[in-house]
Design a protein around this motif. Structure first.
Motif, mmCIF file in Angstrom:
data_model
loop_
_atom_site.group_PDB
_atom_site.id
_atom_site.type_symbol
_atom_site.label_atom_id
_atom_site.label_comp_id
_atom_site.label_asym_id
_atom_site.label_seq_id
_atom_site.Cartn_x
_atom_site.Cartn_y
_atom_site.Cartn_z
ATOM 1 N N GLY A 190 -52.581 11.227 14.505
ATOM 2 C CA GLY A 190 -51.655 10.727 13.502
ATOM 3 C C GLY A 190 -51.883 11.300 12.114
ATOM 4 O O GLY A 190 -51.720 10.605 11.116
ATOM 5 N N ILE A 191 -52.233 12.586 12.030
ATOM 6 C CA ILE A 191 -52.518 13.240 10.748
ATOM 7 C C ILE A 191 -51.247 13.924 10.254
ATOM 8 O O ILE A 191 -50.607 14.679 10.986
ATOM 9 C CB ILE A 191 -53.666 14.268 10.887
ATOM 10 C CG1 ILE A 191 -54.906 13.611 11.501
ATOM 11 C CG2 ILE A 191 -53.979 14.912 9.551
ATOM 12 C CD1 ILE A 191 -55.461 12.450 10.707
ATOM 13 N N THR A 192 -50.906 13.670 9.002
ATOM 14 C CA THR A 192 -49.681 14.223 8.419
ATOM 15 C C THR A 192 -49.964 15.501 7.637
ATOM 16 O O THR A 192 -51.118 15.810 7.322
ATOM 17 C CB THR A 192 -49.037 13.204 7.460
ATOM 18 O OG1 THR A 192 -49.937 12.986 6.359
ATOM 19 C CG2 THR A 192 -48.724 11.901 8.159
ATOM 20 N N GLU A 193 -48.874 16.212 7.323
ATOM 21 C CA GLU A 193 -48.977 17.407 6.477
ATOM 22 C C GLU A 193 -49.642 17.062 5.155
ATOM 23 O O GLU A 193 -50.489 17.791 4.664
ATOM 24 C CB GLU A 193 -47.576 17.963 6.173
ATOM 25 C CG GLU A 193 -47.117 19.044 7.068
ATOM 26 C CD GLU A 193 -45.783 19.635 6.609
ATOM 27 O OE1 GLU A 193 -45.495 19.671 5.393
ATOM 28 O OE2 GLU A 193 -45.038 20.078 7.485
ATOM 29 N N GLN A 194 -49.214 15.943 4.580
ATOM 30 C CA GLN A 194 -49.750 15.528 3.276
ATOM 31 C C GLN A 194 -51.258 15.302 3.352
ATOM 32 O O GLN A 194 -51.986 15.683 2.436
ATOM 33 C CB GLN A 194 -49.043 14.246 2.794
ATOM 34 C CG GLN A 194 -49.447 13.838 1.397
ATOM 35 C CD GLN A 194 -49.158 14.916 0.360
ATOM 36 O OE1 GLN A 194 -48.148 15.596 0.427
ATOM 37 N NE2 GLN A 194 -50.066 15.079 -0.582
ATOM 38 N N MET B 51 -44.336 14.364 7.698
ATOM 39 C CA MET B 51 -44.233 14.959 9.016
ATOM 40 C C MET B 51 -45.638 15.045 9.621
ATOM 41 O O MET B 51 -46.589 15.453 8.962
ATOM 42 C CB MET B 51 -43.600 16.336 8.899
ATOM 43 C CG MET B 51 -43.529 17.090 10.172
ATOM 44 S SD MET B 51 -42.727 18.689 9.892
ATOM 45 C CE MET B 51 -42.284 19.070 11.526
ATOM 46 N N TYR B 52 -45.723 14.669 10.891
ATOM 47 C CA TYR B 52 -47.012 14.712 11.572
ATOM 48 C C TYR B 52 -47.381 16.145 11.941
ATOM 49 O O TYR B 52 -46.566 16.912 12.429
ATOM 50 C CB TYR B 52 -47.003 13.853 12.830
ATOM 51 C CG TYR B 52 -47.091 12.384 12.523
ATOM 52 C CD1 TYR B 52 -48.305 11.810 12.188
ATOM 53 C CD2 TYR B 52 -45.966 11.573 12.547
ATOM 54 C CE1 TYR B 52 -48.400 10.462 11.884
ATOM 55 C CE2 TYR B 52 -46.043 10.232 12.242
ATOM 56 C CZ TYR B 52 -47.268 9.685 11.912
ATOM 57 O OH TYR B 52 -47.358 8.355 11.597
ATOM 58 N N VAL B 53 -48.641 16.470 11.708
ATOM 59 C CA VAL B 53 -49.187 17.765 12.110
ATOM 60 C C VAL B 53 -49.939 17.567 13.422
ATOM 61 O O VAL B 53 -49.800 18.332 14.353
ATOM 62 C CB VAL B 53 -50.142 18.321 11.025
ATOM 63 C CG1 VAL B 53 -50.848 19.566 11.501
ATOM 64 C CG2 VAL B 53 -49.384 18.601 9.752
ATOM 65 N N CYS B 54 -50.739 16.522 13.462
ATOM 66 C CA CYS B 54 -51.551 16.218 14.644
ATOM 67 C C CYS B 54 -51.110 14.870 15.197
ATOM 68 O O CYS B 54 -51.399 13.821 14.607
ATOM 69 C CB CYS B 54 -53.027 16.179 14.272
ATOM 70 S SG CYS B 54 -54.118 15.708 15.635
ATOM 71 N N SER B 55 -50.406 14.902 16.316
ATOM 72 C CA SER B 55 -49.932 13.645 16.904
ATOM 73 C C SER B 55 -51.054 12.922 17.644
ATOM 74 O O SER B 55 -50.979 11.713 17.837
ATOM 75 C CB SER B 55 -48.749 13.908 17.834
ATOM 76 O OG SER B 55 -49.112 14.827 18.835
ATOM 77 N N CYS B 56 -52.101 13.631 18.030
ATOM 78 C CA CYS B 56 -53.219 12.979 18.721
ATOM 79 C C CYS B 56 -53.915 11.964 17.815
ATOM 80 O O CYS B 56 -54.341 10.904 18.261
ATOM 81 C CB CYS B 56 -54.240 14.021 19.195
ATOM 82 S SG CYS B 56 -53.599 15.169 20.434
#
Length: 88
Positions: free
Chosen positions: A8-12, A1-6
């Motif tokens: 493309g940073i995921t939770e992982q 799941m994306y945390v930062c869509s700006c």
């Protein structure tokens, strides 16, 4: 799941940065830029780091080692050493 869509940073990815020792949103931002553009992901990053709405994990506290007090040399009994005997 994306945390930062700006960016493309995921939770992982955020969790991996946290496991690597980055434990504040600012340190996460330095590592991957998450939270540096629109800022809408900062609260989610805080939550993943255990801050904010999510319960915070408390690290185990290790008590410092108990060090006995130093022995003061003047508190020791005096030892008298007899002079060496002369060879005849």
């Amino acid at each position: 799941m994306y945390v930062c869509s700006c960016f493309g940073i995921t939770e992982q990815q955020v969790k991996q940065h946290a496991d690597d020792g980055r434990c504040t949103p600012r340190q996460i931002a330095s590592a991957c830029k998450a939270g540096t553009d629109c800022g809408s992901c900062v609260k989610r990053i805080q939550s993943l780091l255990g801050r904010g709405a999510a319960p915070r994990l408390v690290p185990e506290v290790v008590p410092p080692a108990v060090v006995p007090p130093a022995v003061v040399p003047s508190a020791l009994p005096a030892v008298v050493v007899p002079p060496a005997a002369e060879a005849a």
